[in-house]
Design a protein around this motif. Sequence first.
Motif, PDB file in Angstrom:
ATOM      1  N   TRP A 104      -0.144 -21.532  -4.178  1.00  0.00           N
ATOM      2  CA  TRP A 104      -1.506 -21.622  -3.651  1.00  0.00           C
ATOM      3  C   TRP A 104      -2.065 -20.208  -3.583  1.00  0.00           C
ATOM      4  CZ3 TRP A 104      -4.915 -25.362  -1.954  1.00  0.00           C
ATOM      5  CH2 TRP A 104      -5.931 -24.949  -1.112  1.00  0.00           C
ATOM      6  N   GLN A 105      -3.291 -20.032  -4.043  1.00  0.00           N
ATOM      7  CA  GLN A 105      -3.894 -18.700  -4.083  1.00  0.00           C
ATOM      8  C   GLN A 105      -5.095 -18.625  -3.140  1.00  0.00           C
ATOM      9  OE1 GLN A 105      -3.799 -18.474  -8.701  1.00  0.00           O
ATOM     10  NE2 GLN A 105      -3.740 -16.350  -8.009  1.00  0.00           N
ATOM     11  N   ALA A 106      -4.862 -18.084  -1.959  1.00  0.00           N
ATOM     12  CA  ALA A 106      -5.953 -17.805  -1.034  1.00  0.00           C
ATOM     13  C   ALA A 106      -6.427 -16.367  -1.218  1.00  0.00           C
ATOM     14  CB  ALA A 106      -5.493 -18.039   0.407  1.00  0.00           C
ATOM     15  N   TYR A 107      -6.045 -15.741  -2.293  1.00  0.00           N
ATOM     16  CA  TYR A 107      -6.351 -14.354  -2.601  1.00  0.00           C
ATOM     17  C   TYR A 107      -6.791 -14.276  -4.060  1.00  0.00           C
ATOM     18  CZ  TYR A 107      -2.016 -14.694  -5.126  1.00  0.00           C
ATOM     19  OH  TYR A 107      -1.055 -15.102  -6.008  1.00  0.00           O
ATOM     20  N   SER A 108      -7.313 -13.128  -4.457  1.00  0.00           N
ATOM     21  CA  SER A 108      -7.621 -12.862  -5.849  1.00  0.00           C
ATOM     22  C   SER A 108      -6.660 -11.788  -6.331  1.00  0.00           C
ATOM     23  CB  SER A 108      -9.074 -12.394  -6.000  1.00  0.00           C
ATOM     24  OG  SER A 108      -9.427 -12.251  -7.352  1.00  0.00           O
ATOM     25  N   GLY A 109      -5.781 -12.154  -7.248  1.00  0.00           N
ATOM     26  CA  GLY A 109      -4.671 -11.287  -7.623  1.00  0.00           C
ATOM     27  C   GLY A 109      -5.069  -9.928  -8.138  1.00  0.00           C
ATOM     28  N   GLU A 110      -6.134  -9.850  -8.939  1.00  0.00           N
ATOM     29  CA  GLU A 110      -6.517  -8.579  -9.524  1.00  0.00           C
ATOM     30  C   GLU A 110      -7.076  -7.602  -8.501  1.00  0.00           C
ATOM     31  OE1 GLU A 110     -10.019 -11.374 -10.660  1.00  0.00           O
ATOM     32  OE2 GLU A 110      -7.984 -11.492  -9.856  1.00  0.00           O
ATOM     33  N   ALA A 111      -7.519  -8.137  -7.338  1.00  0.00           N
ATOM     34  CA  ALA A 111      -8.131  -7.280  -6.327  1.00  0.00           C
ATOM     35  C   ALA A 111      -7.241  -7.046  -5.115  1.00  0.00           C
ATOM     36  CB  ALA A 111      -9.460  -7.885  -5.862  1.00  0.00           C
ATOM     37  N   GLN A 112      -6.248  -7.897  -4.887  1.00  0.00           N
ATOM     38  CA  GLN A 112      -5.480  -7.825  -3.644  1.00  0.00           C
ATOM     39  C   GLN A 112      -3.981  -7.652  -3.828  1.00  0.00           C
ATOM     40  OE1 GLN A 112      -7.735 -11.487  -2.168  1.00  0.00           O
ATOM     41  NE2 GLN A 112      -7.330 -10.446  -0.243  1.00  0.00           N
ATOM     42  N   LEU A 113      -3.519  -7.506  -5.061  1.00  0.00           N
ATOM     43  CA  LEU A 113      -2.085  -7.352  -5.288  1.00  0.00           C
ATOM     44  C   LEU A 113      -1.812  -6.160  -6.195  1.00  0.00           C
ATOM     45  CD1 LEU A 113      -0.904 -11.027  -5.864  1.00  0.00           C
ATOM     46  CD2 LEU A 113      -0.504  -9.617  -3.855  1.00  0.00           C
ATOM     47  N   SER A 114      -0.816  -5.361  -5.836  1.00  0.00           N
ATOM     48  CA  SER A 114      -0.364  -4.271  -6.697  1.00  0.00           C
ATOM     49  C   SER A 114       0.487  -4.834  -7.828  1.00  0.00           C
ATOM     50  CB  SER A 114       0.458  -3.271  -5.887  1.00  0.00           C
ATOM     51  OG  SER A 114       1.703  -3.852  -5.498  1.00  0.00           O
ATOM     52  N   TYR A 115       0.775  -4.014  -8.822  1.00  0.00           N
ATOM     53  CA  TYR A 115       1.637  -4.469  -9.912  1.00  0.00           C
ATOM     54  C   TYR A 115       3.045  -4.770  -9.397  1.00  0.00           C
ATOM     55  CZ  TYR A 115      -1.958  -2.887 -13.230  1.00  0.00           C
ATOM     56  OH  TYR A 115      -3.122  -2.726 -13.936  1.00  0.00           O
ATOM     57  N   LEU A 116       3.508  -4.002  -8.421  1.00  0.00           N
ATOM     58  CA  LEU A 116       4.833  -4.270  -7.862  1.00  0.00           C
ATOM     59  C   LEU A 116       4.854  -5.631  -7.183  1.00  0.00           C
ATOM     60  CD1 LEU A 116       7.683  -2.989  -7.317  1.00  0.00           C
ATOM     61  CD2 LEU A 116       6.810  -2.456  -5.034  1.00  0.00           C
ATOM     62  N   SER A 117       3.800  -5.953  -6.429  1.00  0.00           N
ATOM     63  CA  SER A 117       3.732  -7.261  -5.780  1.00  0.00           C
ATOM     64  C   SER A 117       3.684  -8.383  -6.811  1.00  0.00           C
ATOM     65  CB  SER A 117       2.500  -7.338  -4.872  1.00  0.00           C
ATOM     66  OG  SER A 117       2.596  -6.421  -3.805  1.00  0.00           O
ATOM     67  N   GLN A 118       2.938  -8.159  -7.898  1.00  0.00           N
ATOM     68  CA  GLN A 118       2.847  -9.181  -8.933  1.00  0.00           C
ATOM     69  C   GLN A 118       4.193  -9.396  -9.622  1.00  0.00           C
ATOM     70  OE1 GLN A 118       0.303 -11.109  -9.721  1.00  0.00           O
ATOM     71  NE2 GLN A 118      -1.655 -10.039  -9.697  1.00  0.00           N
ATOM     72  N   MET A 119       4.915  -8.289  -9.911  1.00  0.00           N
ATOM     73  CA  MET A 119       6.148  -8.398 -10.704  1.00  0.00           C
ATOM     74  C   MET A 119       7.380  -8.637  -9.834  1.00  0.00           C
ATOM     75  SD  MET A 119       5.626  -5.558 -13.736  1.00  0.00           S
ATOM     76  CE  MET A 119       5.608  -4.178 -12.603  1.00  0.00           C
ATOM     77  N   GLY A 121       0.799  -1.214   0.000  1.00  0.00           N
ATOM     78  CA  GLY A 121       0.000   0.000   0.000  1.00  0.00           C
ATOM     79  C   GLY A 121       0.836   1.269   0.000  1.00  0.00           C
ATOM     80  N   LEU A 122       2.104   1.158   0.451  1.00  0.00           N
ATOM     81  CA  LEU A 122       2.999   2.309   0.514  1.00  0.00           C
ATOM     82  C   LEU A 122       4.001   2.336  -0.631  1.00  0.00           C
ATOM     83  CD1 LEU A 122       3.828   2.098   4.347  1.00  0.00           C
ATOM     84  CD2 LEU A 122       2.041   3.481   3.243  1.00  0.00           C
ATOM     85  N   LEU A 123       4.044   1.279  -1.403  1.00  0.00           N
ATOM     86  CA  LEU A 123       5.065   1.133  -2.435  1.00  0.00           C
ATOM     87  C   LEU A 123       4.526   1.585  -3.796  1.00  0.00           C
ATOM     88  CD1 LEU A 123       6.516  -2.337  -1.350  1.00  0.00           C
ATOM     89  CD2 LEU A 123       7.524  -0.069  -0.985  1.00  0.00           C
ATOM     90  N   PRO A 124       5.406   1.870  -4.765  1.00  0.00           N
ATOM     91  CA  PRO A 124       4.968   2.338  -6.093  1.00  0.00           C
ATOM     92  C   PRO A 124       4.333   1.228  -6.918  1.00  0.00           C
ATOM     93  CG  PRO A 124       7.340   2.069  -6.050  1.00  0.00           C
ATOM     94  CD  PRO A 124       6.876   1.850  -4.639  1.00  0.00           C
ATOM     95  N   LEU A 125       3.981   1.579  -8.171  1.00  0.00           N
ATOM     96  CA  LEU A 125       3.341   0.657  -9.115  1.00  0.00           C
ATOM     97  C   LEU A 125       2.070   0.051  -8.520  1.00  0.00           C
ATOM     98  CD1 LEU A 125       6.430  -1.152 -10.702  1.00  0.00           C
ATOM     99  CD2 LEU A 125       5.013   0.639 -11.700  1.00  0.00           C
ATOM    100  N   ASN A 126       1.246   0.939  -7.987  1.00  0.00           N
ATOM    101  CA  ASN A 126      -0.018   0.530  -7.378  1.00  0.00           C
ATOM    102  C   ASN A 126      -1.112   1.498  -7.835  1.00  0.00           C
ATOM    103  OD1 ASN A 126      -1.993  -0.599  -5.782  1.00  0.00           O
ATOM    104  ND2 ASN A 126      -1.089   0.008  -3.832  1.00  0.00           N
ATOM    105  N   PRO A 127      -1.399   1.524  -9.148  1.00  0.00           N
ATOM    106  CA  PRO A 127      -2.323   2.535  -9.677  1.00  0.00           C
ATOM    107  C   PRO A 127      -3.740   2.406  -9.148  1.00  0.00           C
ATOM    108  CG  PRO A 127      -1.836   0.890 -11.352  1.00  0.00           C
ATOM    109  CD  PRO A 127      -0.895   0.643 -10.223  1.00  0.00           C
ATOM    110  N   ASP A 128      -4.135   1.225  -8.683  1.00  0.00           N
ATOM    111  CA  ASP A 128      -5.495   1.033  -8.184  1.00  0.00           C
ATOM    112  C   ASP A 128      -5.599   1.201  -6.667  1.00  0.00           C
ATOM    113  OD1 ASP A 128      -6.507   0.453 -10.774  1.00  0.00           O
ATOM    114  OD2 ASP A 128      -5.696  -1.573 -10.625  1.00  0.00           O
ATOM    115  N   GLY A 129      -4.484   1.593  -6.028  1.00  0.00           N
ATOM    116  CA  GLY A 129      -4.511   1.880  -4.596  1.00  0.00           C
ATOM    117  C   GLY A 129      -4.859   0.690  -3.718  1.00  0.00           C
TER     118      GLY A 129
END
Length: 561
Positions: free
Chosen positions: A117-132, A87-95
Motif C-alpha cells: 500500500w502506498q500512502a507516499y510518493s516514492g520519488e519524493a519521499q524515499l531515498s535510493y537506499l530505502s527503495q533498494m 535522511g542520515l543514511l547514504p544513497l540519498n542524492p536528493d537529500g
Amino acid sequence: MQVLAGYILFCAVLTVGGWFLAAAMMRIYSGERTVLSPILGPVERGFYALAGVKPDQSQGWMTYAMAVLIFNLLGFLLLYAILRLQGLLPLNPDGIAAMAPDLAFNTAVSFVTNTNWQAYSGEAQLSYLSQMAGLTVQNFVSAATGMAVGIAVIRSFTGPKGAGLGNFWADMTRSVLYILLPLSVVIGLVLIVQGVPQTLLGAAHVTTLEGADQVIARGPVAAQAAIKQLGTNGGGFFGVNAAHPFENPTVIANMVQCLSILLIPVGFCFLFGRMARDARQGWAIFAAMGVMFLAGLAVIHWGETGGNPILGAGANLEGKEMRFGATLSALWAEATTAASNGSVNAMHDSFMPLSGMVAMLNMMIGEVIFGGVGAGLYGMLLYVVLAVFLAGLMVGRTPEYLGRKIEGREVTLAILAFLSMPLGILLGGGISATVPAALTSVQEAGPHGLSEILYAYASATGNNGSAFAGWGAATPWQTTALGLLMILGRYAVIVPMLAIAGSLAAKQPAPVTAGSFPTHGPLFVTLLVLTVAILGALTFFPALALGPIAEQTALIAGQRF
C-alpha cells in the motif's frame, strides 16, 4: 475479434508458462539439483551454515508459524528503522528527509505483509537506499514468505502422514534464490531494453522549451518493477505506479509485467497437482480460479469499452494512459486485483462503477483468484476445506479431500481465517465511514465516497495495495488503521492455514474408493466457485449495493455524484 484473440493469447502464454514453472518449482522445493545449482548451491549452503539451519529438518506447524512471525517482525523493525533514518543514511542524492512515524509504520507493515500500500510518493519521499535495501528487499522476502507457507500447506494436503510441513528457512531461501531472483533478473533486463531507468544518479534537471527548470525523478526503477510484479507486491517506484512512463513505457513492457503478476500464482496451481501426484487436482484449482478471473475480466472490459452513458458512445478513457487504452487497462485491473498485486496502469477511481465493484470483489473474497504468490493457493484451499465440508453435509458423508478427513477442527480454523476479511472490511470500513478524522480521506460524496472507503479497506485487509485515486491515504488515522488491518489480513489467514496444515499432516490418508467425492471434475469446480460466490461475495453484497451498484443505477438514470 482482435481483442478477444489478444485475451486468448495472454491466457495461453500464462497457462503454458505456469505449467513449466511448476515443474521447476517441484525440483527446487524438493531440494533436487537444478541448472542453477552450480552457481547458487554454494550461496544457499552458505546461508544455512551462517544461520545454523538444517534444511532437511522438517518443522511442525507451530514451529513453522513462529519462524514466519519472527522473521516478518524483524523485517518490519529493520524497514521501519531505514525509513525513519533515511535522511542520515547514504544513497540519498536528493537529500530526502526521514519519513513521519505513522507513515513509516504503514509503509513498513505494508511491504512486510506483501501489501505494498502506498500512502507516499516514492520519488519524493524515499531515498535510493530505502527503495533498494528497504522496499526491494521486502519485495523478495515477503513474497518468499507467502511461497514458503504455500508449499508447506501443499505438503500437508499431499504428503504422507507425519511428514511435517518442511523447513521455513529452506523454503524461503529457495524461493528467493532459485525462483524470484533469476526471473527478476530476466524481466528487469527486458524492462531496461524497453526504456525503464536503472541508475543511481539523482533526479535530472532539464530546461523546458519555455525556459523553466524541470526536475525529472529517476533511479533504480527496473529492478524494483520486476520484483514488484513477480512477487505480487505491487508497490511502485513512482507514486502513479505502472501508469508512469518510466515504470511502464511500452505495450511490450506492459504485457511482460502483466504476465509476471500472474505467473507464479498460476504455477502454484499446477505445482499442487504435481505434488498430489494427480495433475487433475491442480487443473481443477486452476479452472475454478480461471472461471472467476474471466468473469471479472468480461465485466470490466464491458464497462470500460462501453463507456459512460451520460457522455455518450465511446470507451471510458478518463484516468487511463493512451498507450494502453481501455482494453489493456481492463486486463491489468483484473489481473492486479485478482492476484493481490496492487500495481495499476490506470486510475481505478475513474473506472465505471461496476468495473470498480469487480476490482473490489476480487479483493473482498480473499486471495483466491490466483491471489498472491503462494497466498493464492492456500487462500483457495481454505475455500476447498469449506466446499468439501458442505458437499459432505449434502450427501451425508464425512467430508474428505485427497483422502484426508475434513473434521470440525479444520472447518473451525477455516471459518476463523475467512472471517478476517469481513471483520477488516465491514467493521473497519464502517468505523471509517462514521469517524470525522477518517472521513477527511474521502473525496467524493454519495455512493462513490462509500466505494472509496470499501475499496481502501478491502485493499488493506486483502493485502492488495491499490486504491481509488481520490482516496486520502496519508492521514494519521488511515496510515494507522490500514496498517493494523494489513497485519490482520495477512497473519489471521497464515496462522490458521498452517494450523489446518498441521492437523492434516498428522492424518493417515485413506485410499480413494468408488464412494469418494471426486475433487477433480467439473462438478467440484462448480461447487468450489459457488462456495466462493456464496460465502465470499454475498457477505459483502449489502455494502456493495449502497456503493458501486447504487452509483451505477444512478448513472443510468442520468445522476452524477
